[in-house]
Design a protein around this motif. Sequence first.
Motif, mmCIF file in Angstrom:
data_model
loop_
_atom_site.group_PDB
_atom_site.id
_atom_site.type_symbol
_atom_site.label_atom_id
_atom_site.label_comp_id
_atom_site.label_asym_id
_atom_site.label_seq_id
_atom_site.Cartn_x
_atom_site.Cartn_y
_atom_site.Cartn_z
ATOM 1 N N HIS A 114 0.811 -1.239 0.182
ATOM 2 C CA HIS A 114 -0.058 -0.071 0.082
ATOM 3 C C HIS A 114 0.864 1.229 -0.172
ATOM 4 N N VAL A 135 -1.433 8.111 -4.960
ATOM 5 C CA VAL A 135 -1.271 9.537 -4.323
ATOM 6 C C VAL A 135 -0.814 10.681 -5.192
ATOM 7 N N HIS A 168 -2.100 15.613 6.497
ATOM 8 C CA HIS A 168 -0.619 15.567 6.592
ATOM 9 C C HIS A 168 0.086 16.725 7.763
ATOM 10 N N GLU A 175 -1.305 7.735 14.611
ATOM 11 C CA GLU A 175 -2.347 6.946 13.445
ATOM 12 C C GLU A 175 -3.603 7.669 13.277
ATOM 13 N N GLU A 223 -7.491 7.681 10.915
ATOM 14 C CA GLU A 223 -8.274 7.035 9.851
ATOM 15 C C GLU A 223 -8.658 8.226 8.779
ATOM 16 N N PHE A 224 -8.501 7.621 7.543
ATOM 17 C CA PHE A 224 -8.802 8.802 6.492
ATOM 18 C C PHE A 224 -9.364 7.936 5.642
ATOM 19 N N ARG A 266 -10.280 7.701 2.069
ATOM 20 C CA ARG A 266 -9.917 7.941 0.377
ATOM 21 C C ARG A 266 -10.576 7.553 -0.698
ATOM 22 N N TYR A 313 -9.088 3.937 5.190
ATOM 23 C CA TYR A 313 -7.570 3.477 5.777
ATOM 24 C C TYR A 313 -6.984 4.097 6.948
ATOM 25 N N ASN A 314 -6.400 3.284 7.695
ATOM 26 C CA ASN A 314 -5.432 3.473 8.969
ATOM 27 C C ASN A 314 -4.204 4.443 8.106
ATOM 28 N N VAL A 315 -3.773 5.511 8.554
ATOM 29 C CA VAL A 315 -2.467 6.296 8.071
ATOM 30 C C VAL A 315 -1.589 6.514 9.274
ATOM 31 N N HIS A 332 -0.135 4.104 4.156
ATOM 32 C CA HIS A 332 -1.398 3.883 4.251
ATOM 33 C C HIS A 332 -1.884 2.416 4.390
ATOM 34 N N SER A 333 -2.831 1.947 5.270
ATOM 35 C CA SER A 333 -3.135 0.503 5.275
ATOM 36 C C SER A 333 -4.559 0.706 5.386
#
Length: 529
Positions: free
Chosen positions: A143, A165, A203, A247, A249-250, A252, A262-264, A277-278
């Motif tokens: 990822h 990205v 970010h 960590e 959560e995002f 996408r 996603y967990n970032v 990103h996962s």
Amino acid sequence: MISSKALIDQTGISRATLNNYIQLGILPKPMVQSLSADADEGGARVLGFFPDDALERVQAVQILKSQGMSMAEVSERLVLTEAVLEMDELREFATQAEFSAASSSRKAKRVEASHIRKTALQDKAPLDKAPMNLNLSLDRLEHPAYMLNYNFELTWLNESARKAVFGFDAPPARSEQRNLLELISRPEARLSLNEQKSLARLHLQLASSRLSYETLEKIVIQADPLLLPILEDIQFQDQASEQMISEMEFLRQLPDGDSALYNVYAVYFREGMLVVHSPVSEQSDDLIHFLSRRDQVIQSLLSKRLPVMTPLAVLVADLQNSVRICSELPPDEYFSLINQIWSTMTPILRKYTGTHGKHAGDGVVYYFFPQPESNYLFNAVACAQELKEAMRKISADWQLKKNWYTELQLNIGLHEGQEWMGAFQSANHVEFAVLGNTINQASRLSDFARQGSIWATKDLISRLSTDERSRIDFGVLRKSQESGERFVPQTYAQIESLIDLQSDKYEKMRDIAQLAVAEIRRVTHTRIY
């Protein structure tokens, strides 16, 4: 303990392979013991003995190699990973296509995108609770993953991040063009305005653990002032320690129009911030175990750092009369002196955010790159002054220790420019290198400097702010038959006007004959002029 002969017999490896494992650090150096006359060890009178787990470590190497891993990757797993790998876990890994286990103590919890959870990572995670996927590395992250320095400039990315990205075919050459806030707004990123704002908010929130509001404000203004309202909404946290990750959560947007949560993760290093990103739907224990191996991760990141055209200042320092000093001291004392000089330099270097270039004999090269919270050019000047002061103390210590009159002096040359910067990697070491004329001219200027002086180019000094220049006592010692010698402050001179370039001993200086320079005599915290 197990003897080297027994280890070779039971594993089938050769003695050359055994020595290679020792050299790579996979096995420790053996403890050599003399044997009794009736010892049954093939007639050997002395034999090396290894710890009891040596057999399992060799078997671990064989299993990892059977999975297609190179010796460099095997060494990285077994040397840099502190946890001892159990053989039954390795055998299970060898028979499974994917190795993961749910940790009963860790439950996923969905949170709002603006909320950060600080997760302390233990250096030694119990393997029986969450077995680590031994194949996981930067190269095998499926990822998006990328590294940003604290100027928000991209320094590394994987293929997934390039596609998902950023969208470019290749990253821009210049460092200032690699600012993330600018990259996500480029047409090739194919992001809507809302998606750009969401990524920017993500970010900025992650970076708020390490950077102040004022620093991030400066970065945003330079990249895109329209993003300032987002910065106003960021909740700044206490700065995270280096043993923690952030960590978030995002949500996408995917290319097919769907969305995925996603967990970032952001892992913080001195050199910057690694972002991974996962998908929330996937087990992340293996990823967290991998990210917790900080030494392994940063070593790999530095070795993969993208070459970049970047502004920089170069500091080259050489020990004057090093050949004579070497001849006067016993070898052990000479090496002790050089090591003392290097160890004294290291904290000073870190204080001024410098980067080691390479050790050239008894000399050093430092690079200073743009920083979000300080001027890298003034950092180089202040670092040179502090190195000069530190060398005076070392010289006094050795004069007292040896009862000699030798003065230890560090001659320093400073220059600035824009050059290509990259990294050379050996098996256990990463060395940054700069290609171009800036480092060559700084080196020549170091050769020109004598008696522990600091010389800098006009290009570097003139690029300092007015306030910074006012804190530096710089100029040129002028000579005339009528007035003798006089130090004229705040002036420069070309090298060819200061020495006789026709003399053979100044042959190397002919390359910088027309370089305008000045001697820096003092750096203060308050204005001099």
